[in-house]
Design a protein around this motif. Structure first.
Motif, PDB file in Angstrom:
ATOM      1  N   VAL A  57     -22.878 -17.961  23.218  1.00 45.87           N
ATOM      2  CA  VAL A  57     -23.520 -19.039  23.483  1.00 45.87           C
ATOM      3  C   VAL A  57     -22.702 -19.983  24.460  1.00 45.87           C
ATOM      4  O   VAL A  57     -23.226 -20.699  25.442  1.00 45.87           O
ATOM      5  CB  VAL A  57     -23.982 -19.926  22.212  1.00 45.87           C
ATOM      6  CG1 VAL A  57     -24.238 -21.285  22.402  1.00 45.87           C
ATOM      7  CG2 VAL A  57     -24.783 -19.206  21.221  1.00 45.87           C
ATOM      8  N   ALA A  58     -21.416 -20.283  24.350  1.00 48.49           N
ATOM      9  CA  ALA A  58     -20.577 -20.870  25.103  1.00 48.49           C
ATOM     10  C   ALA A  58     -20.593 -20.049  26.574  1.00 48.49           C
ATOM     11  O   ALA A  58     -20.695 -20.934  27.482  1.00 48.49           O
ATOM     12  CB  ALA A  58     -19.276 -20.736  24.883  1.00 48.49           C
ATOM     13  N   ARG A  60     -23.373 -18.651  27.802  1.00 47.71           N
ATOM     14  CA  ARG A  60     -24.486 -18.881  28.463  1.00 47.71           C
ATOM     15  C   ARG A  60     -24.804 -20.279  28.831  1.00 47.71           C
ATOM     16  O   ARG A  60     -25.523 -20.453  29.657  1.00 47.71           O
ATOM     17  CB  ARG A  60     -25.520 -18.575  27.354  1.00 47.71           C
ATOM     18  CG  ARG A  60     -25.739 -16.920  27.144  1.00 47.71           C
ATOM     19  CD  ARG A  60     -26.754 -16.870  26.050  1.00 47.71           C
ATOM     20  NE  ARG A  60     -26.783 -15.191  25.844  1.00 47.71           N
ATOM     21  CZ  ARG A  60     -28.116 -14.574  25.300  1.00 47.71           C
ATOM     22  NH1 ARG A  60     -28.987 -15.418  24.989  1.00 47.71           N
ATOM     23  NH2 ARG A  60     -28.209 -13.210  25.075  1.00 47.71           N
ATOM     24  N   MET A  61     -23.979 -21.304  28.209  1.00 49.33           N
ATOM     25  CA  MET A  61     -24.046 -22.456  28.181  1.00 49.33           C
ATOM     26  C   MET A  61     -23.169 -23.176  29.358  1.00 49.33           C
ATOM     27  O   MET A  61     -23.177 -24.315  29.858  1.00 49.33           O
ATOM     28  CB  MET A  61     -23.960 -23.325  27.124  1.00 49.33           C
ATOM     29  CG  MET A  61     -25.079 -23.280  26.238  1.00 49.33           C
ATOM     30  SD  MET A  61     -24.645 -24.306  24.720  1.00 49.33           S
ATOM     31  CE  MET A  61     -24.800 -25.967  25.209  1.00 49.33           C
ATOM     32  N   GLY A  62     -22.068 -22.068  29.677  1.00 48.09           N
ATOM     33  CA  GLY A  62     -21.179 -22.765  30.819  1.00 48.09           C
ATOM     34  C   GLY A  62     -19.964 -23.601  30.212  1.00 48.09           C
ATOM     35  O   GLY A  62     -19.747 -24.652  30.795  1.00 48.09           O
ATOM     36  N   THR A  63     -19.800 -23.295  29.007  1.00 52.26           N
ATOM     37  CA  THR A  63     -18.754 -24.345  28.175  1.00 52.26           C
ATOM     38  C   THR A  63     -17.875 -23.227  27.345  1.00 52.26           C
ATOM     39  O   THR A  63     -17.878 -21.979  27.630  1.00 52.26           O
ATOM     40  CB  THR A  63     -19.676 -25.274  27.268  1.00 52.26           C
ATOM     41  OG1 THR A  63     -18.511 -26.234  27.016  1.00 52.26           O
ATOM     42  CG2 THR A  63     -20.139 -24.604  25.967  1.00 52.26           C
ATOM     43  N   THR A  64     -17.254 -23.852  26.586  1.00 50.72           N
ATOM     44  CA  THR A  64     -16.131 -23.171  25.809  1.00 50.72           C
ATOM     45  C   THR A  64     -16.517 -22.825  24.463  1.00 50.72           C
ATOM     46  O   THR A  64     -17.283 -23.534  23.811  1.00 50.72           O
ATOM     47  CB  THR A  64     -14.675 -24.135  25.910  1.00 50.72           C
ATOM     48  OG1 THR A  64     -14.984 -25.123  25.012  1.00 50.72           O
ATOM     49  CG2 THR A  64     -14.308 -24.158  27.200  1.00 50.72           C
ATOM     50  N   LYS A  65     -15.836 -21.873  23.804  1.00 53.22           N
ATOM     51  CA  LYS A  65     -16.017 -21.520  22.290  1.00 53.22           C
ATOM     52  C   LYS A  65     -15.965 -22.919  21.268  1.00 53.22           C
ATOM     53  O   LYS A  65     -16.539 -23.442  20.514  1.00 53.22           O
ATOM     54  CB  LYS A  65     -15.387 -20.626  21.773  1.00 53.22           C
ATOM     55  CG  LYS A  65     -15.478 -20.137  20.398  1.00 53.22           C
ATOM     56  CD  LYS A  65     -14.505 -19.237  19.857  1.00 53.22           C
ATOM     57  CE  LYS A  65     -14.778 -18.841  18.361  1.00 53.22           C
ATOM     58  NZ  LYS A  65     -13.970 -18.019  17.659  1.00 53.22           N
ATOM     59  N   SER A  66     -14.792 -23.633  21.946  1.00 49.56           N
ATOM     60  CA  SER A  66     -14.302 -24.662  20.971  1.00 49.56           C
ATOM     61  C   SER A  66     -15.531 -25.766  21.121  1.00 49.56           C
ATOM     62  O   SER A  66     -15.722 -26.622  20.225  1.00 49.56           O
ATOM     63  CB  SER A  66     -12.958 -25.282  21.424  1.00 49.56           C
ATOM     64  OG  SER A  66     -13.000 -25.720  22.812  1.00 49.56           O
ATOM     65  N   ALA A  67     -16.353 -26.025  22.088  1.00 46.33           N
ATOM     66  CA  ALA A  67     -16.962 -26.966  22.296  1.00 46.33           C
ATOM     67  C   ALA A  67     -18.375 -26.757  21.474  1.00 46.33           C
ATOM     68  O   ALA A  67     -19.103 -27.447  20.888  1.00 46.33           O
ATOM     69  CB  ALA A  67     -17.535 -27.092  23.736  1.00 46.33           C
ATOM     70  N   ILE A  68     -18.577 -25.361  21.449  1.00 49.75           N
ATOM     71  CA  ILE A  68     -19.585 -24.647  20.443  1.00 49.75           C
ATOM     72  C   ILE A  68     -19.241 -25.061  19.315  1.00 49.75           C
ATOM     73  O   ILE A  68     -20.048 -25.452  18.137  1.00 49.75           O
ATOM     74  CB  ILE A  68     -19.932 -23.160  20.760  1.00 49.75           C
ATOM     75  CG1 ILE A  68     -20.619 -23.112  22.405  1.00 49.75           C
ATOM     76  CG2 ILE A  68     -21.141 -22.815  19.817  1.00 49.75           C
ATOM     77  CD1 ILE A  68     -21.656 -23.993  22.763  1.00 49.75           C
ATOM     78  N   SER A  69     -18.160 -24.805  18.734  1.00 49.43           N
ATOM     79  CA  SER A  69     -17.735 -24.781  17.424  1.00 49.43           C
ATOM     80  C   SER A  69     -17.727 -26.606  17.024  1.00 49.43           C
ATOM     81  O   SER A  69     -18.281 -26.857  15.899  1.00 49.43           O
ATOM     82  CB  SER A  69     -16.328 -24.618  17.155  1.00 49.43           C
ATOM     83  OG  SER A  69     -15.642 -24.779  15.921  1.00 49.43           O
ATOM     84  N   ARG A  70     -17.526 -27.295  17.996  1.00 47.33           N
ATOM     85  CA  ARG A  70     -17.591 -28.728  17.575  1.00 47.33           C
ATOM     86  C   ARG A  70     -19.170 -29.124  17.701  1.00 47.33           C
ATOM     87  O   ARG A  70     -19.509 -29.888  16.585  1.00 47.33           O
ATOM     88  CB  ARG A  70     -17.015 -29.591  18.643  1.00 47.33           C
ATOM     89  CG  ARG A  70     -15.598 -29.869  18.526  1.00 47.33           C
ATOM     90  CD  ARG A  70     -14.755 -30.928  19.520  1.00 47.33           C
ATOM     91  NE  ARG A  70     -15.473 -30.674  20.937  1.00 47.33           N
ATOM     92  CZ  ARG A  70     -14.731 -29.772  21.955  1.00 47.33           C
ATOM     93  NH1 ARG A  70     -13.600 -29.071  21.348  1.00 47.33           N
ATOM     94  NH2 ARG A  70     -15.190 -29.585  23.090  1.00 47.33           N
ATOM     95  N   LEU A  71     -19.865 -28.600  18.487  1.00 46.74           N
ATOM     96  CA  LEU A  71     -21.322 -28.947  18.400  1.00 46.74           C
ATOM     97  C   LEU A  71     -22.084 -28.267  16.838  1.00 46.74           C
ATOM     98  O   LEU A  71     -22.849 -29.179  16.264  1.00 46.74           O
ATOM     99  CB  LEU A  71     -22.065 -28.041  19.402  1.00 46.74           C
ATOM    100  CG  LEU A  71     -23.409 -28.362  19.615  1.00 46.74           C
ATOM    101  CD1 LEU A  71     -23.951 -29.695  19.803  1.00 46.74           C
ATOM    102  CD2 LEU A  71     -24.041 -27.158  20.612  1.00 46.74           C
ATOM    103  N   GLU A  72     -21.574 -27.207  16.549  1.00 45.51           N
ATOM    104  CA  GLU A  72     -22.026 -26.689  15.071  1.00 45.51           C
ATOM    105  C   GLU A  72     -21.407 -27.194  14.086  1.00 45.51           C
ATOM    106  O   GLU A  72     -21.445 -26.744  12.918  1.00 45.51           O
ATOM    107  CB  GLU A  72     -21.727 -25.168  15.216  1.00 45.51           C
ATOM    108  CG  GLU A  72     -22.737 -24.743  16.264  1.00 45.51           C
ATOM    109  CD  GLU A  72     -22.619 -22.953  16.160  1.00 45.51           C
ATOM    110  OE1 GLU A  72     -23.523 -22.422  16.712  1.00 45.51           O
ATOM    111  OE2 GLU A  72     -21.589 -22.471  15.537  1.00 45.51           O
ATOM    112  N   SER A  73     -20.837 -28.598  13.977  1.00 42.97           N
ATOM    113  CA  SER A  73     -19.986 -29.216  12.916  1.00 42.97           C
ATOM    114  C   SER A  73     -20.724 -30.365  12.525  1.00 42.97           C
ATOM    115  O   SER A  73     -20.976 -31.109  13.689  1.00 42.97           O
ATOM    116  CB  SER A  73     -18.754 -29.028  12.985  1.00 42.97           C
ATOM    117  OG  SER A  73     -18.258 -30.102  13.986  1.00 42.97           O
TER     118      SER A  73
END
Length: 104
Positions: A57-58, A60-73
């Motif tokens: 997902v990161a 595909r969004m052009g971001t980092t896994k840690s950003a996705i982790s924060r988004l999903e919390s």
């Protein structure tokens, strides 16, 4: 290229809630975050349906896994633009609905 195959981690939310609600103050704090938890639940379900990892997902969004982790919390209020990009990354459309409160 990293392995982006989705491998779910077993988790029983009801069991977690039962144990956590026994702790003083947990229920009030949890209930105050109901809407955020509902959003997180929808994000995780969409990613699971798409069979994607946070890394995928990161990417595909052009971001980092840690950003996705924060988004999903819970407790992090993502922007509407971020939610749109996440929805697109997991193959979904974003719908927002305002529902009238029940007369009480």
């Amino acid at each position: 290229m990293p392995n982006l195959k989705y491998q779910p981690v077993p988790y029983n939310h009801e069991e977690f809630l039962t144990k956590a609600r026994a702790k003083e103050g947990f229920s009030e704090a949890y209930d105050a975050l109901t809407l955020e938890y509902q959003l997180v639940d929808q994000l995780l379900k969409a990613r699971t349906r798409a069979g994607l990892t946070q890394d995928a997902v990161a990417e595909r969004m052009g971001t980092t896994k840690s950003a996705i982790s924060r988004l999903e919390s819970a407790g992090n209020a993502p922007s509407l633009a971020t939610l749109k990009r996440y929805a697109q990354a997991v193959g979904c459309e974003l719908h927002i609905e305002l529902v009238p409160q029940k007369a009480g």
